[in-house]
Each structure stands twice: as structure tokens, then as C-alpha cells.
Design an enzyme around this catalytic site. Sequence first.
Site, PDB file in Angstrom:
ATOM      1  CB  THR A  18       8.329  11.646  11.130  1.00 50.20           C
ATOM      2  OG1 THR A  18       7.946  12.839  10.544  1.00 50.20           O
ATOM      3  CG2 THR A  18       9.795  11.991  11.497  1.00 50.20           C
ATOM      4  CD1 TRP A  19       1.891  10.243   6.871  1.00 47.55           C
ATOM      5  CD2 TRP A  19       2.369   8.216   6.411  1.00 47.55           C
ATOM      6  NE1 TRP A  19       0.760   9.716   6.446  1.00 47.55           N
ATOM      7  CE2 TRP A  19       1.056   8.261   6.063  1.00 47.55           C
ATOM      8  CE3 TRP A  19       2.705   6.688   5.746  1.00 47.55           C
ATOM      9  CZ2 TRP A  19       0.042   7.382   5.310  1.00 47.55           C
ATOM     10  CZ3 TRP A  19       1.882   6.083   4.952  1.00 47.55           C
ATOM     11  CH2 TRP A  19       0.446   6.260   4.670  1.00 47.55           C
ATOM     12  CE1 TYR A  39       3.447  13.285   6.783  1.00 41.53           C
ATOM     13  CE2 TYR A  39       5.686  13.108   7.303  1.00 41.53           C
ATOM     14  CZ  TYR A  39       4.604  13.161   6.175  1.00 41.53           C
ATOM     15  OH  TYR A  39       5.263  12.342   5.239  1.00 41.53           O
ATOM     16  CB  SER A  90       6.125  15.564  -2.105  1.00 41.97           C
ATOM     17  OG  SER A  90       5.713  14.481  -1.668  1.00 41.97           O
ATOM     18  NE  ARG A  91       1.175  12.896  -2.206  1.00 41.95           N
ATOM     19  CZ  ARG A  91      -0.081  12.760  -1.539  1.00 41.95           C
ATOM     20  NH1 ARG A  91      -0.729  11.739  -1.729  1.00 41.95           N
ATOM     21  NH2 ARG A  91      -0.427  13.803  -0.771  1.00 41.95           N
ATOM     22  NE  ARG A 122       1.141   1.568   8.865  1.00 45.93           N
ATOM     23  CZ  ARG A 122       2.141   2.017   8.182  1.00 45.93           C
ATOM     24  NH1 ARG A 122       1.782   2.696   7.007  1.00 45.93           N
ATOM     25  NH2 ARG A 122       3.585   1.786   8.318  1.00 45.93           N
ATOM     26  CD  GLU A 151      13.815  -7.062   9.006  1.00 44.50           C
ATOM     27  OE1 GLU A 151      13.560  -7.526   8.119  1.00 44.50           O
ATOM     28  OE2 GLU A 151      13.021  -6.878  10.295  1.00 44.50           O
ATOM     29  CG  ASN A 152      13.103  -1.704   7.926  1.00 41.41           C
ATOM     30  OD1 ASN A 152      13.144  -2.814   7.576  1.00 41.41           O
ATOM     31  ND2 ASN A 152      12.219  -0.925   8.129  1.00 41.41           N
TER      32      ASN A 152
END
Length: 399
Positions: free
Chosen positions: A88-89, A122, A220-221, A296, A364-365
Site C-alpha cells: 500500500t506504499w 504511508y 526491512s532494508r 508516476r 495482470e500482475n
Amino acid sequence: MQVSFACTDHGLKAPRNGEHSKQNATSPNTTSQARARFRTVALIARSLGSFTHRYHHNLKESTAKLTGMKYRNLGKSGLRVSCLGLGTWVTFGGQISDEVAEQLMTIAYESGVNLFDTAEVYSGGKAEIIMGNIIKKKCWRRSSLVITTKLYWGGKAETERGLNRKHIIEGLKGSLQRMQLEYVDVVFANRPDSNTPMEEIVRAMTHVINQGMAMYWGTSRWSAMEIMEAYSVARQFNLIPPVCEQAEYHFFQREKVETQLPELYHKIGVGVVSWSPLACGIITGKYENGVPESSRASMKPYQWLKEKIMSEDGRKQQAKLKELTHIAEKLGCTLPQLAIAWCLRNEGVSSVLLGSSNASQLTENLGAIQVIPKMTAGITAEVDHILGNRPHSKRDYHH
């Protein structure tokens, strides 16, 4: 090295009333001895490596009959997650309306997706609010969902960010309040925090799990070294270690997920939830002839993305994507579907997070699931040849 062992109830249960005197007469310390043996075996197994499930290989991947969605274990934990999740970024509370957000979550859920990822940062907390409202409105069973959120940036005050104990506990409480939930399934530390001792981070994560506010925690990261430090601290102080790392992974970002994290997966059971499989839209093919006004990359906050696309490296990437399109056509799929299936070929990847802004894009994804069986060694070799960026690793981690 991994050790797998079975533990039975033999000698661990308290004897029944009728058997008490008989057991005491033969071996008065049976229970305590059995417990001591179990602790010894557990310590040996822990020192040699992670616990492995005896029948783990049977559950490695299963498919939902109705939707075709595939499910994998989150790292080497027992939690089953859909191999495709919904992120949901930049969408929830940002690029799309609440109605479209509900439409996307509904399509995902009805397609077998059970993993929904968000973060306190977010859209300034709006993403969590919107997701919580949708879950409540749809009356989905909470037990059928895997909800994850990430902590680090919670507010403007000095005490409202970071991974100190105060913010982990208060930040997660805030997230739960916004989502109208009693708990999340996984809480992620959303980047490392050099200002907080690792022991404090691991203790705080263990606390929120013990309090029932979360089921698991992840990173995360984080670098492989930082994850290993967290694991070592957890083992040293009998705390709960992380089960997975959220990492960027796509055609043009491979090093970490393909060379560093597989070793952690095999040694300590930390899996990967990957994000940005389409490299912020670069891999969709829409930037082949420049930056469209509606994309974007044309927006002011994404000037960095536009510069990346228009750079020399960006132009080279577009040329490679044009070649990869021929492989996609050969497989009867789109370039985004090929890119997502390519991410899922990696055995350490538990789930790939999709970020979609409309229903047709998401549908599609999600179709990438049908492409996974077509990702043969020959096809992946063709992709590697075109990309020319396969990192050197100790083993080949492809299926």
C-alpha cells in the site's frame, strides 16, 4: 548445518492419579530428567543452527484449488503466506481513492492473496486507516488474513521515530488503533537504527509479541550483518529472532537477495518478502519512449525516478527490457508477469509485494502465478544473458 528432532509427550506430562505412586516408586525424577534432556537437545540444535520442521518439505509450496494462488512458509516459520501480497506504499491514501483501494483489496483477497502490507509512515497513517476500514467493512475473517506493518517514522517529535523500546511499543499501538485490529501478524523494523542498541530492539520486538500485539517480527532494508546480529542477540538472551527481511528485488536489483540473504535463509531461516518487482514501474515498459505525463515519474515528488529513467543507465535498461519482451511473448505473458514470476523463482522469496493503482494492473500482475511453471533453467539463463548482471554466488538458488 540444521538439526531436526521430534519431541513426544513421553515423560513430560504429569502422571495420572492412579499412576502417581507407581511412577514414584520406580523413578521419582522422570519428569525433571526428561525436561533436562529436552533442554539439552534444544540447546545443541540451537547452537548448530535453526530448528527445521520435520515435514517442512511437504509444505514448501501448496496451491489453492479455487484461485490457483500458491502459498509458501514465511521464511522457515510455520506461517503460510500467499506468494503474491498487496502493498500500500504510494497508493492507499495517496494516488488512489478509497473506493479503488477497496476494489484492489477485494480482487486480491478473492484471488487468494492473504498478505496485506502497510506501514505507519504511508500517507501519514492514512494507508493503515483505509486498510482497516476495508477489512472491517468486508467482514473478512481475521484468521484468514496476514496483516503486516512497519515501524520507524511515526511522527515529527524526536520520540516518535526510530526503533527504541518506547517507539516500537507506542508506534505499534498507534498502528493497531488506526487499523482497528487487536494484533498484526508481522511487525517490521522499517530500516536499521544505529541510535538504538540491538538488544533493546530485539527485547522490544519480543515484548510486543509476548503481549499479543504481533505474531512475528521481521526487518526491512537491513544488511545481512545486521540481521545476523539481531539473530545472535535473540539466541544469547533467549529472545525471539526475526523471521524475514523485506528487500527490494527486481531485474536490476539482485545482489542482496541472490547472494547475501540465501545464506541467512539456509543458516537461520530468515526468508524474503520482496518489494518493487517492477522497479517503481520502470519494468512495465511504459517508459520505453520517455516519461508519459500521466505516469508516476512525471510527478514532482518522483523527480528522482524521472532522472533515473532518462539517464544513460536508464536508457540501457529500457533496451534490455525490449529484448526481454520477446521472451515474455514466447511464454505467452506480459513483461510485468515475466518480471514477477522471475522474482518468485528464487526459493528464499516467501512472497512478492505488488503495488497496483488500478484493477486491470493488479489482475495482470496476479496472472504471474501462471508463468511460474514456465520459468525453466533455460528461460532464466536467457534472462540472465540479456540482463548481464547475475551476481556471483556460492550456489545456484534457482528452481
